[in-house]
Design a protein around this motif. Sequence first.
Motif, PDB file in Angstrom:
ATOM      1  N   THR A  71       0.831  -1.209   0.000  1.00  0.00           N
ATOM      2  CA  THR A  71       0.000   0.000   0.000  1.00  0.00           C
ATOM      3  C   THR A  71       0.864   1.257   0.000  1.00  0.00           C
ATOM      4  O   THR A  71       0.611   2.196  -0.758  1.00  0.00           O
ATOM      5  CB  THR A  71      -0.920   0.016   1.237  1.00  0.00           C
ATOM      6  N   THR A  94      -5.627   5.558  -5.912  1.00  0.00           N
ATOM      7  CA  THR A  94      -5.133   4.371  -5.223  1.00  0.00           C
ATOM      8  C   THR A  94      -6.261   3.637  -4.492  1.00  0.00           C
ATOM      9  O   THR A  94      -6.006   2.669  -3.777  1.00  0.00           O
ATOM     10  CB  THR A  94      -4.043   4.748  -4.197  1.00  0.00           C
ATOM     11  N   ASP A 110       2.426   1.697  -3.431  1.00  0.00           N
ATOM     12  CA  ASP A 110       1.434   2.172  -4.404  1.00  0.00           C
ATOM     13  C   ASP A 110       1.159   3.658  -4.218  1.00  0.00           C
ATOM     14  O   ASP A 110       1.049   4.414  -5.197  1.00  0.00           O
ATOM     15  CB  ASP A 110       0.125   1.385  -4.253  1.00  0.00           C
TER      16      ASP A 110
END
Length: 210
Positions: A9, A38, A12
């Motif tokens: 996460t 995202t 990203d």
Amino acid sequence: MAGRDAVRTRADLLAVATAEFADHGFSGARVDEIAARTRTTKRMIYYYFGSKRGLYLAVLEDAYAGIRALETQLEVDHLDPARAMRALAELTFDHHESHPDFVRLVAIENVHRAEHLRESEALAGLAAPAVDVLGGILERGRAAGLFRDDVDALDVHMVISAFCIFRTANRHTFQAVFDRDLLDPARRDHYRRMVGDLVVEYLTAHVGRA
């Protein structure tokens, strides 16, 4: 599993935030847009990075860490000093060409007079790899009587960066004024040789002359 998800996460978020800040600058970038792209929330972004400023600083650190990692991984000890210096110049050329967001981020942070980057706790580590690799090549070149002794690693770093940053950062204005695309694939090999020639010829100029 949770740890791997958190790492993914964060990675990203950094990737999307890099593009957003590179395209719009610190002031123009929108955290809401990063969250939407995202599929996360602004609250989650702030959980990871503290604030928009914290996210921007993390983006800068990640961008610099990328090129520094490549420099430290470059294996040049088996090459003669001139070839090693050329390899480092070519690595920088390739990186900056393939990472235009890095070039834009550097330009943006210079507009801000590096006020964010100066806050980085990782700042020392962002400089050392480049200086260490260059310094080692310079020392070998001087010991072999090939390189001049009146320049240091930062001088050489500046010459390489100046060429490689200019080529990407000034692409559009250069083309508008001179009608030449600096990223034209047909000229790529020519420019890649040019930056190597510039550095090597400079370092070997006047060596052995009275």
